[in-house]
Design a protein around this motif. Sequence first.
Motif, PDB file in Angstrom:
ATOM      1  N   PRO A 157       0.817  -1.225   0.000  1.00  0.00           N
ATOM      2  CA  PRO A 157       0.000   0.000   0.000  1.00  0.00           C
ATOM      3  C   PRO A 157       0.851   1.276   0.000  1.00  0.00           C
ATOM      4  O   PRO A 157       0.338   2.349  -0.319  1.00  0.00           O
ATOM      5  CB  PRO A 157      -0.826  -0.113   1.277  1.00  0.00           C
ATOM      6  N   THR A 158       2.133   1.141   0.366  1.00  0.00           N
ATOM      7  CA  THR A 158       3.017   2.303   0.372  1.00  0.00           C
ATOM      8  C   THR A 158       3.473   2.701  -1.028  1.00  0.00           C
ATOM      9  O   THR A 158       4.231   3.657  -1.186  1.00  0.00           O
ATOM     10  CB  THR A 158       4.241   2.032   1.269  1.00  0.00           C
ATOM     11  N   PHE A 161       1.120  -0.171   6.945  1.00  0.00           N
ATOM     12  CA  PHE A 161       2.148  -0.998   6.328  1.00  0.00           C
ATOM     13  C   PHE A 161       3.507  -0.322   6.430  1.00  0.00           C
ATOM     14  O   PHE A 161       3.668   0.836   6.050  1.00  0.00           O
ATOM     15  CB  PHE A 161       1.808  -1.246   4.853  1.00  0.00           C
ATOM     16  N   LEU A 189       3.430   6.298  -2.070  1.00  0.00           N
ATOM     17  CA  LEU A 189       4.466   7.241  -1.636  1.00  0.00           C
ATOM     18  C   LEU A 189       5.517   7.480  -2.720  1.00  0.00           C
ATOM     19  O   LEU A 189       6.336   8.395  -2.607  1.00  0.00           O
ATOM     20  CB  LEU A 189       5.158   6.736  -0.366  1.00  0.00           C
ATOM     21  N   TYR A 221       4.098   5.074   7.587  1.00  0.00           N
ATOM     22  CA  TYR A 221       5.453   4.919   7.058  1.00  0.00           C
ATOM     23  C   TYR A 221       5.939   6.213   6.405  1.00  0.00           C
ATOM     24  O   TYR A 221       7.104   6.588   6.528  1.00  0.00           O
ATOM     25  CB  TYR A 221       5.499   3.745   6.065  1.00  0.00           C
ATOM     26  N   CYS A 222       5.035   6.896   5.736  1.00  0.00           N
ATOM     27  CA  CYS A 222       5.392   8.178   5.140  1.00  0.00           C
ATOM     28  C   CYS A 222       5.887   9.141   6.212  1.00  0.00           C
ATOM     29  O   CYS A 222       6.914   9.814   6.045  1.00  0.00           O
ATOM     30  CB  CYS A 222       4.192   8.767   4.398  1.00  0.00           C
ATOM     31  N   ALA A 267      -0.644   3.785   4.102  1.00  0.00           N
ATOM     32  CA  ALA A 267       0.681   4.291   3.710  1.00  0.00           C
ATOM     33  C   ALA A 267       1.134   5.477   4.557  1.00  0.00           C
ATOM     34  O   ALA A 267       2.298   5.882   4.480  1.00  0.00           O
ATOM     35  CB  ALA A 267       0.652   4.698   2.235  1.00  0.00           C
ATOM     36  N   LEU A 290       9.293   8.416   7.383  1.00  0.00           N
ATOM     37  CA  LEU A 290      10.323   8.832   6.414  1.00  0.00           C
ATOM     38  C   LEU A 290      10.619  10.323   6.469  1.00  0.00           C
ATOM     39  O   LEU A 290      11.713  10.756   6.103  1.00  0.00           O
ATOM     40  CB  LEU A 290       9.896   8.459   4.983  1.00  0.00           C
TER      41      LEU A 290
END
Lengths: 177, 177, 177
Positions: free
Chosen positions: B112-113, C172, B116, C152-153, C149, C156
């Motif tokens: 699902p990422t 995720f 990004l 995790y974004c 998403a 980052l």
Amino acid sequence: MQTIKIGVVTTSDRASAGIYEDISGVAIINVMDEFLLNAKEYEYRCIPDVQSTIESTLKELSDEFKCDLIVTTGGTGPALRDVTTEATLAVCSKILDGFGEQMRAVSLKYVPTAILSRQTAGIRGNSLIVNLPGKPKSIKECLEAVFPAIPYCIDLIGGAYMVANEEVIKAFRPKGA
Amino acid sequence: MQTIKIGVVTTSDRASAGIYEDISGVAIINVMDEFLLNAKEYEYRCIPDVQSTIESTLKELSDEFKCDLIVTTGGTGPALRDVTTEATLAVCSKILDGFGEQMRAVSLKYVPTAILSRQTAGIRGNSLIVNLPGKPKSIKECLEAVFPAIPYCIDLIGGAYMVANEEVIKAFRPKGA
Amino acid sequence: MQTIKIGVVTTSDRASAGIYEDISGVAIINVMDEFLLNAKEYEYRCIPDVQSTIESTLKELSDEFKCDLIVTTGGTGPALRDVTTEATLAVCSKILDGFGEQMRAVSLKYVPTAILSRQTAGIRGNSLIVNLPGKPKSIKECLEAVFPAIPYCIDLIGGAYMVANEEVIKAFRPKGA
């Protein structure tokens, strides 16, 4: 029912020089005649692949002729002479990425080279400008995919009220809109 | 059969500093060797995540080395040091949004990422530049998705004529093109 | 567990003038309460559809309040007063096209007018900014699509560590990340 003003712009060095017939512009008019019950006033232009010419044509059709919808065909590929996308981006105040995404998604069912298309759509004043592919078959596929959203879009930007021919295609307007 | 010139650009602070091995660049070369029957001349660069360095590398590979295809790996995420997308946008005269859309759609089947990723593709001169992900597995998935459109794209921008290894993957060229 | 700072920005001439209640901002907060196990600190703003106001609000929420996530609702359509997208593009250093693509793809399952949405997302400093639609039902559909998403974004870009309520939705993070 209001009369709908539709600009049809074929960008093609060869068609505009009379080297071959512009079947793409004709295809757009045929689809619009089929999809819309309103009376239609077409402003048709067949011009070379020159960015400044395309820009001035789009501006004229929007600012002077007050077209509700302006549809282009050709000039959205990766080649050097393909500059319809550039002209569209330059004259629009808002870009609607969803049109390009959906047209590419639809074309991708037929050809993997659909990802090479830079077709987009955008708003200038009270006009919606939509780039279509060059081939009549692809023109129809793309218009079938995006047309259902066009009448409501034109409502939102202050254009004429489109009435779709529901035996052929349905326009969607949200409830309460 | 013409020789195809392919630029392979790994952007990674750590790989370029020798902290780890660049397995991504190798993965790209392996896939290209598998997909293309032509003789290939690779120009390989492993550089840090510095936008000006990436830009000058892309320009050199396009303008001086006349690469038909330039493939990058890494630097397309949301982090501060991810600037490959920025460099690609800066050096290209045309952007092909369909590549990014399709690569994200394919990666989305796995993670699902994928949303990004800011992978894109574009044209500089007679070169097609395509951003790929950083991981070898994702590189292959993305190349499988977009490769079928690449040979025709390179035809359109005046590059060498690619011949795909049809036992592995098919290139698509429209009839009459 | 770290506290997550979330900016919620409703852009609406009428809601900000008190003509109707802002049910969209409430809908966002409800979804976030449901999706995230962390303690949350909300910064809520209901402002008119004025680009400079939206820009300064987004900057304030990112630069001063250090929001990890800023979510907007409204102002992403084709109408003249829809300028949330413009403001988002103006204040972000990176744009994440995949968010818009996926939100339109999801909305397209319900309404063909989804292609009219110009929703996007981007990064400013250590904040992720995401445009959502105006209607509560569509807000939830879009957040369900892109939320996996988001944690995790935010990792980052150096934001707080989000913990999803896995009984409701899964976040995720790639292995080894």
